[in-house]
Scaffold this motif. Structure first.
Motif, mmCIF file in Angstrom:
data_model
loop_
_atom_site.group_PDB
_atom_site.id
_atom_site.type_symbol
_atom_site.label_atom_id
_atom_site.label_comp_id
_atom_site.label_asym_id
_atom_site.label_seq_id
_atom_site.Cartn_x
_atom_site.Cartn_y
_atom_site.Cartn_z
ATOM 1 N N LYS A 104 0.809 -1.175 0.043
ATOM 2 C CA LYS A 104 0.003 -0.005 -0.062
ATOM 3 C C LYS A 104 0.862 1.205 -0.047
ATOM 4 O O LYS A 104 0.479 2.204 -0.641
ATOM 5 N N GLU A 105 2.035 1.228 0.655
ATOM 6 C CA GLU A 105 2.758 2.432 0.625
ATOM 7 C C GLU A 105 3.427 2.809 -0.718
ATOM 8 O O GLU A 105 3.353 3.694 -1.050
ATOM 9 N N TYR A 106 3.846 1.502 -1.305
ATOM 10 C CA TYR A 106 4.354 1.626 -2.733
ATOM 11 C C TYR A 106 3.214 2.321 -3.714
ATOM 12 O O TYR A 106 3.690 3.462 -4.241
ATOM 13 N N LEU B 32 -0.999 8.160 3.003
ATOM 14 C CA LEU B 32 0.433 7.553 3.300
ATOM 15 C C LEU B 32 0.740 7.932 4.531
ATOM 16 O O LEU B 32 1.379 6.912 5.359
ATOM 17 N N VAL C 168 -0.501 4.836 6.444
ATOM 18 C CA VAL C 168 0.271 3.791 6.447
ATOM 19 C C VAL C 168 1.419 3.790 6.834
ATOM 20 O O VAL C 168 1.853 2.695 7.455
ATOM 21 N N GLN C 169 2.072 4.899 7.151
ATOM 22 C CA GLN C 169 3.446 4.691 7.791
ATOM 23 C C GLN C 169 3.228 4.778 9.058
ATOM 24 O O GLN C 169 4.191 4.218 9.665
#
Length: 365
Positions: free
Chosen positions: A106-108, A325, A328-329
């Motif tokens: 998901k981060e990518y 983002l 997610v992080q």
């Protein structure tokens, strides 16, 4: 049952690349910022410290490997205690590894969507990525390792491109001072160490190796290769931007790539980031394959493709929850803490179990 034939063993060459590719990820684009923010001037030096911690952990994993004579971690654990008592541990490992694979993917896709396709929903990209991950998962670790070796050669070509920045590199930006103007914290330490995670999954390949595989030695070489590339790229970034610039940038290495200009390509950084799909796939596959191997210990008679499909669908559904983002992080930071615990505690548990069973056998004889 595993999809891998018992006669097929991983070679040292494949293990080196497997460990390197599993560890290497898109966090490299933000790693210089994390190091500069946490440790200040010449923060790139901390890459060497993190590499030493990884090697120490690998030696602990090596102790479990040597004491267990290469047996599966599940066999080692189940010889010491009833399987039903191990189910909570297995379910916990399945959950953590599935979610980590989900978050890495998901981060990518969020970063890729942000820089290349801002109007496209990121979950469309994740569907394509997950289909590739599913196809690799059901091939078995031997074929996964060969596929990841091919993906390695599709990404390693990017390293010489760093030579473009030598002209604007300045040693004076590194300064003679170390670790000034930084704000180290346990959270920052975990976030940076997360860039090295992935090596601990060699625990899952114990039964797919033999003496010729040189598992621990090959794994250490793979991690040292990663540490060298991380350090090299961070030195270039620290010498290209000022400390203040690095601390403000979200993705310094991506901004660095934007300085490259070709007459026939616009926004070269998009091309480089797109190539990182391959390293992302390698990381996600290894985490979800590890979750699959663990699930097969709980559901002994389950079909491999069915288990792989359920895990991929689970990872896809979970990916809807953190929709930004930063979310997610944040999740990655939390699960990285759990994974660091697993990386150190699980091999320690194996060593204790092996020592206990050995003493028990000696006392019985």
């Amino acid at each position: 049952m595993s999809t891998l034939q018992s006669s097929e063993k991983l070679s040292p060459y494949h293990i080196v690349i497997l460990v390197y590719m599993t560890q290497f990820g898109v966090i490299i684009f933000s790693l210089p910022q994390l190091l500069s923010k946490a440790f200040g001037t010449n923060g790139w030096v901390m890459n060497l410290i993190f590499a030493i911690i990884v090697i120490v952990n690998m030696l602990l994993i090596g102790a479990a490997y040597w004491m267990g004579k290469g047996k599966s971690i599940f066999v080692i654990l189940e010889r010491a205690m009833p399987r039903i008592m191990l189910y909570p541990l297995y379910l916990f490992l399945m959950f953590v590894w599935s979610v980590l694979g989900c978050l890495v993917a998901k981060e990518y896709v969020l970063i890729f969507q942000m820089i290349a396709f801002p109007t496209t929903h990121p979950m469309f990209f994740k569907i394509a990525l997950d289909l590739l991950v599913f196809w690799l998962m059901i091939q078995g670790i031997y074929n996964i390792s060969k596929s990841i070796t091919m993906l390695f050669y599709l990404t390693i070509w990017m390293l010489p491109v760093v030579c473009f920045f030598y002209a604007d590199f300045s040693w004076s930006r590194l300064t003679p001072f170390f670790f000034r103007e930084g704000q180290p914290s346990p959270v920052e330490f975990v976030n940076i160490f997360a860039s090295y995670l992935g090596y601990e999954l060699i625990l899952m390949v114990f039964p797919y190796t033999d003496k010729k595989s040189k598992l621990i030695k090959s794994s250490i070489i793979g991690s040292l290769l990663l540490a060298f590339i991380y350090t090299y790229l961070c030195i270039i970034t620290f010498g290209f931007f000022s400390l203040r610039q690095l601390q403000r940038m979200a993705f310094p290495l991506l901004d660095l790539m934007a300085y490259i200009k070709f007459p026939f390509i616009e926004r070269v950084e998009n091309l480089f980031f797109g190539a990182f799909l391959f390293t992302t796939v390698a990381t996600v596959v290894m985490y979800l394959w590890s979750a699959q191997e663990t699930a097969l210990q709980v559901f002994k008679r389950a079909n491999v493709k069915l288990v792989a499909g359920v895990l991929v669908i689970f990872a896809y559904v979970i990916a809807f929850i953190p929709d930004t983002l930063s979310d997610v992080q944040h999740w990655l930071g939390l699960f990285a803490q759990l994974e660091i615990g697993i990386a150190f505690i699980l091999p320690l548990l194996l060593v204790v179990v092996l020592a206990f069973t050995k003493n028990k056998k000696e006392a019985a004889s």
